[in-house]
Motif scaffolding. Structure first.
Motif, PDB file in Angstrom:
ATOM      1  N   CYS A  17      36.798  12.248  47.885  1.00 29.24           N
ATOM      2  CA  CYS A  17      35.817  11.316  48.349  1.00 29.24           C
ATOM      3  C   CYS A  17      34.334  11.697  48.181  1.00 29.24           C
ATOM      4  O   CYS A  17      33.643  11.240  47.455  1.00 29.24           O
ATOM      5  N   GLU A  18      34.137  12.929  48.598  1.00 29.32           N
ATOM      6  CA  GLU A  18      32.598  13.525  48.707  1.00 29.32           C
ATOM      7  C   GLU A  18      32.275  13.700  47.303  1.00 29.32           C
ATOM      8  O   GLU A  18      31.078  13.743  46.745  1.00 29.32           O
ATOM      9  N   MET A  19      33.265  14.314  46.486  1.00 26.93           N
ATOM     10  CA  MET A  19      33.096  14.808  45.086  1.00 26.93           C
ATOM     11  C   MET A  19      32.721  13.410  44.205  1.00 26.93           C
ATOM     12  O   MET A  19      31.878  13.552  43.386  1.00 26.93           O
ATOM     13  N   SER A  20      33.329  12.379  44.442  1.00 28.67           N
ATOM     14  CA  SER A  20      33.237  11.023  43.766  1.00 28.67           C
ATOM     15  C   SER A  20      31.730  10.496  43.873  1.00 28.67           C
ATOM     16  O   SER A  20      31.072  10.349  43.056  1.00 28.67           O
ATOM     17  N   VAL A  21      31.425  10.912  45.214  1.00 24.15           N
ATOM     18  CA  VAL A  21      29.887  10.253  45.347  1.00 24.15           C
ATOM     19  C   VAL A  21      29.013  11.109  44.981  1.00 24.15           C
ATOM     20  O   VAL A  21      28.121  10.694  44.319  1.00 24.15           O
ATOM     21  N   ARG A  22      29.076  12.483  45.181  1.00 24.38           N
ATOM     22  CA  ARG A  22      28.205  13.291  44.730  1.00 24.38           C
ATOM     23  C   ARG A  22      28.051  13.380  43.175  1.00 24.38           C
ATOM     24  O   ARG A  22      26.717  13.410  42.783  1.00 24.38           O
ATOM     25  N   THR A  23      29.059  13.192  42.445  1.00 19.06           N
ATOM     26  CA  THR A  23      29.105  12.924  40.918  1.00 19.06           C
ATOM     27  C   THR A  23      28.230  11.678  40.593  1.00 19.06           C
ATOM     28  O   THR A  23      27.438  11.973  39.916  1.00 19.06           O
ATOM     29  N   GLU A  24      28.515  10.681  41.047  1.00 21.25           N
ATOM     30  CA  GLU A  24      27.851   9.609  40.721  1.00 21.25           C
ATOM     31  C   GLU A  24      26.253   9.541  40.977  1.00 21.25           C
ATOM     32  O   GLU A  24      25.571   9.321  40.289  1.00 21.25           O
TER      33      GLU A  24
END
Length: 70
Positions: A17-24
């Motif tokens: 979840c963290e990675m998805s938000v960070r990426t966007e």
């Protein structure tokens, strides 16, 4: 001097979840540092100039979560 803006993100439960938000959020021009913590539901964005809240909220939405400025 960098601008630091904090948001509360709901629905994050894990490192993915963290990675998805960070990426966007990192795709936003000017977002220099993006820190995400699923345990606390926090998102911190550092930038040289103020970023549009709408752009950050849209990026979090694109990742599949909801956010509000803290």
């Amino acid at each position: 001097m960098p601008q630091t803006t904090e948001y509360t993100v709901t629905g994050m439960t894990c490192a993915h979840c963290e990675m998805s938000v960070r990426t966007e959020v990192s795709k936003i021009p000017g977002a220099d540092v993006v820190r995400v913590d699923a345990a606390s539901g926090s998102l911190v964005v550092e930038s040289a100039a103020p970023l549009s809240d709408a752009a950050v909220l849209a990026a979090v939405d694109e990742a599949g979560y909801e956010a509000a400025r803290a």
